[in-house]
Design an enzyme around this catalytic site. Sequence first.
Site, PDB file in Angstrom:
ATOM      1  N   GLU A   1      95.216 102.076 -54.332  1.00  0.00           N
ATOM      2  CA  GLU A   1      95.684 103.114 -55.332  1.00  0.00           C
ATOM      3  C   GLU A   1      96.553 102.733 -56.264  1.00  0.00           C
ATOM      4  O   GLU A   1      96.414 102.967 -57.392  1.00  0.00           O
ATOM      5  CB  GLU A   1      96.163 104.138 -54.350  1.00  0.00           C
ATOM      6  CG  GLU A   1      95.353 104.968 -53.488  1.00  0.00           C
ATOM      7  CD  GLU A   1      94.852 104.209 -52.223  1.00  0.00           C
ATOM      8  OE1 GLU A   1      93.484 104.652 -51.705  1.00  0.00           O
ATOM      9  OE2 GLU A   1      95.344 103.256 -51.944  1.00  0.00           O
TER      10      GLU A   1
ATOM     11  N   GLU B   1     109.150  97.955 -47.517  1.00  0.00           N
ATOM     12  CA  GLU B   1     109.973  98.729 -46.857  1.00  0.00           C
ATOM     13  C   GLU B   1     109.653 100.044 -46.023  1.00  0.00           C
ATOM     14  O   GLU B   1     108.478 100.324 -46.576  1.00  0.00           O
ATOM     15  CB  GLU B   1     111.271  99.198 -47.424  1.00  0.00           C
ATOM     16  CG  GLU B   1     112.229  97.857 -48.137  1.00  0.00           C
ATOM     17  CD  GLU B   1     113.518  98.234 -48.701  1.00  0.00           C
ATOM     18  OE1 GLU B   1     114.122  97.539 -48.869  1.00  0.00           O
ATOM     19  OE2 GLU B   1     113.527  99.649 -48.764  1.00  0.00           O
TER      20      GLU B   1
ATOM     21  N   GLU C   1      99.403  86.266 -55.582  1.00  0.00           N
ATOM     22  CA  GLU C   1      99.045  86.967 -54.286  1.00  0.00           C
ATOM     23  C   GLU C   1      97.899  87.947 -54.240  1.00  0.00           C
ATOM     24  O   GLU C   1      96.885  87.557 -53.232  1.00  0.00           O
ATOM     25  CB  GLU C   1     100.035  87.832 -53.835  1.00  0.00           C
ATOM     26  CG  GLU C   1     100.034  88.512 -52.339  1.00  0.00           C
ATOM     27  CD  GLU C   1     101.066  89.339 -52.123  1.00  0.00           C
ATOM     28  OE1 GLU C   1     101.004  90.182 -50.791  1.00  0.00           O
ATOM     29  OE2 GLU C   1     102.164  89.496 -52.819  1.00  0.00           O
TER      30      GLU C   1
END
Length: 388
Positions: free
Chosen positions: A368, A129, A243
Amino acid sequence: MSSMYFTEEHEAFRASFKEFLKKEVIPHIDKWEKEGSIERFIWKKFGEMGYFGLNTPEEFGGLNLDLFYTVIFLEELQKVNSGGFAAAMWAHEYLAMTHLAKEGDDFIKNKYLVPSVEGDMIGCMCITEPFGGSDVAGMRSTAIKQGDTYILNGSKTFITNGVYSDYLIVAAKTDPSDKYKGISIFVVDRASKGLTATKLDKLGWKASDTGEIAFDNVEIPAENLLGEEGKGFPYIMQHFALERLVMGVNAHARAEFALEYALNYMQERVAFGKSLDKFQVLRHKIAVMASRVDMCKEYNYSITKRLNDGQYVVKEASMSKLLSTKMADEVIYDALQMLGGYGYMEDYPMARLSRDSRLGPIGGGTSEILKEIIAKIVIDKKEYKPAT
């Protein structure tokens, strides 16, 4: 190629797929890169050849093959030198279709998975988002149940296939009061009223239609819920392992492609009376680059074996993506340098490779956030478990 992992059948598939890409895909790549979209006919050709059903169950039109066929699929896609085209293909098969296959019931599978395998429908996965990024649990999109429908509101961004896909796999809060147990996943039809998409302009992945999606009181039939309500977060986390391994494999494959191209160039390019591959400083650079590629590749193959055997490899897949994408960026940077001024020219592959590769440490979980996940596992002894 490592015979420890690849059989003669695997290599026959690689040769066949490589020939298919050479004939059906590569002649169109520059056009798709320029236009920023991929023509629909190629999706159907992938479907007809079975390439979208490599690890889909046979009863839904797939081939139910082991994950090393997927590795070959990913590796060869990187060699067409279009990260955007490759992403469009694997995001459809290994993001959208994975949720259909794993969480969808027979109704969902027949309506969406079967035509996805056949190349008649294109899917995308909507998690990220505008204000969330890697914070999946912090998503703001909501899907509130009203009778036999859910009302979806919110937005998603950086969605591969987000503009031209036929359906969207969307994660949203069905219980906004619960951060982790309040997320559910749905299949949303592109034609749904209140759904709009805006195409984003990117540094690389030019052939891919990356979009920002807005949902304004979109009605979702209750039957389009994937799996159980409230289990979206563990579903997402469970499939993140695949993924991230996909992105790790992509990274070592594009780095290997860059290395091979640079080496071929160096063997032909003559300076000061000898070919570039005879200069010690460049030879040693190649030696280090090749070593780094090989180390990541072998590690990724070992993770593939474990995942194929049913092991939960969230730590290893996170490590793969973290280190493989960093390695790819650096190897491609050095490969571009080997070509000198030609490396900076669009007529040579390194400029596009360099741009496309830069997304590796960002998409699918930034480096990160991966470091923090790995730190929690290694230092805090946190255990990530599959959804039950």
